[in-house]
Enzyme design. Structure first.
Site, PDB file in Angstrom:
ATOM      1  CB  CYS A 182      26.927 -91.783  16.138  1.00 55.58           C
ATOM      2  SG  CYS A 182      26.573 -90.616  17.248  1.00 55.58           S
ATOM      3  NE  ARG A 231      24.097 -95.850  13.169  1.00 53.56           N
ATOM      4  CZ  ARG A 231      23.472 -96.858  13.708  1.00 53.56           C
ATOM      5  NH1 ARG A 231      22.624 -97.754  13.078  1.00 53.56           N
ATOM      6  NH2 ARG A 231      23.414 -97.033  15.070  1.00 53.56           N
ATOM      7  CD1 TRP A 261      21.539 -86.629  14.822  1.00 55.83           C
ATOM      8  CD2 TRP A 261      21.526 -87.244  16.973  1.00 55.83           C
ATOM      9  NE1 TRP A 261      20.597 -86.188  15.088  1.00 55.83           N
ATOM     10  CE2 TRP A 261      20.289 -86.464  16.456  1.00 55.83           C
ATOM     11  CE3 TRP A 261      21.702 -87.623  18.317  1.00 55.83           C
ATOM     12  CZ2 TRP A 261      19.249 -85.887  17.380  1.00 55.83           C
ATOM     13  CZ3 TRP A 261      20.551 -86.894  19.132  1.00 55.83           C
ATOM     14  CH2 TRP A 261      19.373 -86.208  18.661  1.00 55.83           C
ATOM     15  CG  ASN A 271      25.411 -95.412  18.474  1.00 54.20           C
ATOM     16  OD1 ASN A 271      24.799 -94.056  18.707  1.00 54.20           O
ATOM     17  ND2 ASN A 271      24.721 -96.302  18.016  1.00 54.20           N
ATOM     18  N   GLY A 272      26.240 -93.706  21.679  1.00 54.30           N
ATOM     19  CA  GLY A 272      25.311 -93.781  22.900  1.00 54.30           C
ATOM     20  C   GLY A 272      25.490 -92.533  23.850  1.00 54.30           C
ATOM     21  CD  GLU A 274       4.616 -91.442   7.201  1.00 54.77           C
ATOM     22  OE1 GLU A 274       4.772 -91.213   8.289  1.00 54.77           O
ATOM     23  OE2 GLU A 274       5.612 -91.660   6.395  1.00 54.77           O
ATOM     24  CE  LYS A 287       8.646 -89.415   5.439  1.00 52.01           C
ATOM     25  NZ  LYS A 287       8.008 -90.586   6.341  1.00 52.01           N
ATOM     26  CD  GLU A 290      10.807 -87.192   7.856  1.00 48.73           C
ATOM     27  OE1 GLU A 290      11.726 -87.738   8.712  1.00 48.73           O
ATOM     28  OE2 GLU A 290      10.057 -88.309   7.439  1.00 48.73           O
ATOM     29  CG  HIS A 342     -14.340 -79.711  17.526  1.00 48.15           C
ATOM     30  ND1 HIS A 342     -15.383 -79.708  18.529  1.00 48.15           N
ATOM     31  CD2 HIS A 342     -14.426 -81.065  17.041  1.00 48.15           C
ATOM     32  CE1 HIS A 342     -16.251 -80.638  17.742  1.00 48.15           C
ATOM     33  NE2 HIS A 342     -15.819 -81.415  16.965  1.00 48.15           N
ATOM     34  CE  LYS A 385      15.755 -95.235   7.611  1.00 55.43           C
ATOM     35  NZ  LYS A 385      14.591 -94.465   7.058  1.00 55.43           N
TER      36      LYS A 385
HETATM   37  C1  AGP Z   1      10.325 -90.816   9.550  1.00 54.44           C
HETATM   38  O1  AGP Z   1      10.585 -90.446   8.179  1.00 54.44           O
HETATM   39  C2  AGP Z   1      11.380 -90.882  10.408  1.00 54.44           C
HETATM   40  N1  AGP Z   1      12.462 -91.529   9.716  1.00 54.44           N
HETATM   41  C3  AGP Z   1      11.002 -91.373  11.803  1.00 54.44           C
HETATM   42  O2  AGP Z   1       9.906 -90.875  12.048  1.00 54.44           O
HETATM   43  C4  AGP Z   1      11.173 -92.943  12.007  1.00 54.44           C
HETATM   44  O3  AGP Z   1      10.030 -93.641  11.517  1.00 54.44           O
HETATM   45  C5  AGP Z   1      11.120 -93.254  13.405  1.00 54.44           C
HETATM   46  O4  AGP Z   1      12.343 -92.849  14.096  1.00 54.44           O
HETATM   47  C6  AGP Z   1      11.136 -94.677  13.808  1.00 54.44           C
HETATM   48  O5  AGP Z   1      12.373 -95.367  13.386  1.00 54.44           O
HETATM   49  P1  AGP Z   1      11.985 -96.874  13.317  1.00 54.44           P
HETATM   50  O6  AGP Z   1      11.250 -97.330  12.465  1.00 54.44           O
HETATM   51  O7  AGP Z   1      13.505 -97.173  12.922  1.00 54.44           O
HETATM   52  O8  AGP Z   1      12.108 -97.563  14.683  1.00 54.44           O
END
Ligand code: AGP
Length: 613
Positions: free
Chosen positions: A2, A27, A74, A100-101, A486, A490, A493, A509, A608
């Site tokens: 959050c 966040r 969140w 937050n937590g 990657e 992208k 997500e 396989h 994020k």
């Molecule tokens: C990727 O687009 C995401 N935002 C996610 O996989 C991110 O890379 C992951 O949560 C790790 O975050 P960080 O680099 O802040 O540790």
């Protein structure tokens, strides 16, 4: 996960807090809320949904005060709803909190407080904290003492801000464990609190970062920091160089699009000041890598989550190929529990944009316990990962706001390359001409990335061709196998298209069974040492009716004859090729999601910084 914001000063707190929340919305965006002290009373506005809903609410029923807190959520405990939105009030109405937590022992605390007659107004774990503070305030303790006593009951990790009508000259804030940061911005007769710097950068660049186990007592004209049991702490103020404009969207519709285009600058800054092209040498002073340590290290473990873990996979190839040191790459949520074999001759390298990811921090803690050297590659200055490392490389990307990570993927690729060259140099495992060649190649990076970005219109055309599919397979091999992971991450997500990255050699396989005209295949096939191996993948996919999109090197007529669509990249030294091959995949995912009309910067269910396990 959050976002929290606080303000105390002479100005109207409401717009400052709402602006701050706007910058923290990445966040979490399940609900948003604000509380200010107005005329000696706590006024709260909160509702489910994104910040725009809160803004509407505040416009309908304004609230004004010179001290306030805000929250963007969140959801973990309790559905996203108005009653579960923060800030939460204590039973007596004299204290309000944003959090937050996760309160791990909230069930027992809730039972205990309910038995005392407290009526809970939400389904959240958070509410127990404010009810505990309320309990101690009603026993005539001071605000700070009441907060301390309340915090002593909590299990789990927390970032907290609190206001009380009993002492309206202060915000009490705390960081307990690794639930994400608490940063305090120092102003002229005003102070700011936030879980992340972008929320307050426009007001202050003088920042204090709370350590885990610290309480901040924030007044208009000063800050006191103490331990959870009240012992004063001497703290450092940091001047943050991040430009507040970097946290704005500017001419772009989405942060992700802007951040994709910022990669020329971020990679220029990544290299700048760290490379002596004349001497052919790399300088990473904050890594604290001495010749003695370089000789002693017999293994490197890289650990990270999500996109950062894909960078780590590339790092494994780079360090093993360049420095000839064995590397294991493990995602942090596995590493932390697998009892890895580490000792003082092992280096553990964590990669994290936020520097606050719970699993990554726990993996680092595991490494610390086992006496490994602890390194990190981190973007957010002052983050926990940066602070607990023995040495670090600071990503030079500036704030990354889009939930889908882009510029914080390519920067660590170059950091890892530089680390590998430095390690090799200090171990004497590179001859001079190889070293000079590897270093010289770095000079090419910004221009190569710029050329990839120039090809955006062509990539956008391919996005039109792919936007209505439901599945997509990404194949890569060798140093570009992580590029496939990657690219797929992208796409999935932000577009909600099911996408899988797969090692190309593994296709036969099993996954080949999936291929038909409804399953486009994105094949990463630049001219790297695995190039020729990729032909058969394309042939096999075409033979089964698959639509093939190839990422290929400009001028490659063989690939263009085989594939249905080509995403071109300029010729790139192979060890740096993951930096260029990923750019069209970022652009492709971006345009597909935008064409599908989705919220690119705030995809559903994501946040994020993942500060919970
Ligand atoms: C990727 O687009 C995401 N935002 C996610 O996989 C991110 O890379 C992951 O949560 C790790 O975050 P960080 O680099 O802040 O540790």
């Amino acid at each position: 996960m959050c976002g929290i914001v606080g303000y105390i000063g002479p100005k109207d707190a409401t717009p400052i807090i709402l602006n701050g929340l706007r910058r923290l919305e990445y966040r979490g965006y399940d609900s948003a809320g604000i509380a200010v002290i107005e005329g000696g009373k706590i006024e709260v506005r909160r509702d489910a949904g994104k910040l725009d809903r809160l803004v509407e609410l505040v416009n309908e029923v304004p609230l004004h005060g010179q001290i306030g807190i805000g929250h963007t959520r969140w959801a973990t405990h309790g559905e996203p709803s108005a009653r579960n939105a923060h800030p939460h009030l204590g039973a007596s109405g004299t204290v309000v909190l944003a959090h937050n937590g996760i309160v791990e022992n909230y069930i027992e605390l809730r039972e205990e407080l309910s038995a005392e007659g407290v009526e809970f107004k939400s389904d959240t774990d958070t509410e127990v904290i404010v009810q505990l503070v309320d309990r101690y305030l009603s026993l005539e303790m001071s605000f700070v003492e009441a907060a301390q006593r309340a915090f002593s009951h909590l299990k789990g990790a927390h970032g907290i801000v609190l206001l009380s009508t009993k002492e309206t000259d202060k915000i009490v804030t705390a960081r307990i464990g690794n639930a994400g940061g608490v940063v305090i911005g120092i102003g002229q007769g005003e102070m700011f609190v936030a879980s992340d710097m972008p929320a307050i950068l426009e007001h202050s660049r003088q920042m204090v970062f709370l350590e885990s186990g610290q309480i901040g007592v924030v007044k208009r004209d000063g800050l006191a920091v103490m331990t959870l049991d009240g012992k004063p702490v001497v703290f450092d103020e940091h001047t943050v160089a991040w430009d507040p404009v970097a946290a704005e969207k500017g001419e772009y519709r989405h942060f992700m699009h802007k951040e994709i285009h910022e990669q020329v600058r971020s990679l220029t800054d990544t290299i700048g000041g760290r490379v002596d092209f004349d001497a052919g040498r790399i300088y990473l002073p904050q890594l604290n890598l001495t010749p003695e340590l370089a000789q002693r290290i017999n293994k490197v473990f890289i650990t990270a989550c999500g996109t950062a873990s894909h960078a780590g996979m590339v790092g494994k190839t780079l360090i093993e190929r360049i420095a000839r040191v064995p590397v294991e790459m493990d995602i942090a949520s596995e590493f932390r529990y697998r009892d890895p074999i580490l000792d003082e001759n092992t280096a553990v390298l964590a990669i994290s944009q936020s520097g606050e990811t719970a699993d990554t921090l726990a993996a680092m803690e595991e490494a610390r316990q086992k006496k490994a050297t602890l390194w990190s590659i981190v973007n957010v200055i002052g983050s926990q990962a940066m602070r607990i490392s023995d040495g670090y490389i600071s990503m030079q990307t500036g704030p990354e706001i889009g939930v889908a990570s882009t510029k914080a993927y390519t920067a660590p690729l170059v950091d890892l390359y530089m680390l590998a060259v430095l390690l090799a140099d200090l171990r004497g495992s590179l001859n001079e001409s190889n070293r000079r060649e590897l270093v010289a190649d770095l000079r090419l990076v910004p221009d190569l990335v710029s050329r990839c970005l120039d090809l955006e219109p062509e990539v956008e055309e391919v996005a039109w061709a792919l936007k209505d599919f439901s599945h997509c397979l990404y194949l890569g091999r060798g140093i570009n196998m992580p590029t496939a992971y990657e690219g797929a991450l992208k796409l999935k997500e932000i577009s909600y298209i099911h996408a899988e990255g797969y090692p190309a050699g593994e296709m036969k396989h099993g996954p080949i069974a999936l291929i038909d005209e409804n399953m486009p295949i994105v094949v990463i096939a630049p001219r790297d040492p695995w190039y020729e191996k990729m032909f058969s993948q394309i042939e096999q996919a075409k033979a089964r009716g698959g639509i093939v999109v190839a990422v290929a090197t400009e001028g490659d007529d063989v690939i263009s004859a085989l594939a249905d669509h080509v995403l071109w990249v300029p010729p790139t030294p192979w060890m740096l090729s993951p930096v260029t091959t990923v750019i069209p995949l970022q652009i492709l995912a971006y345009h597909i999601a935008a064409l599908r009309g989705l919220d690119v910067d705030q995809p559903r269910n994501l946040a994020k910084s993942v500060t919970v396990e």
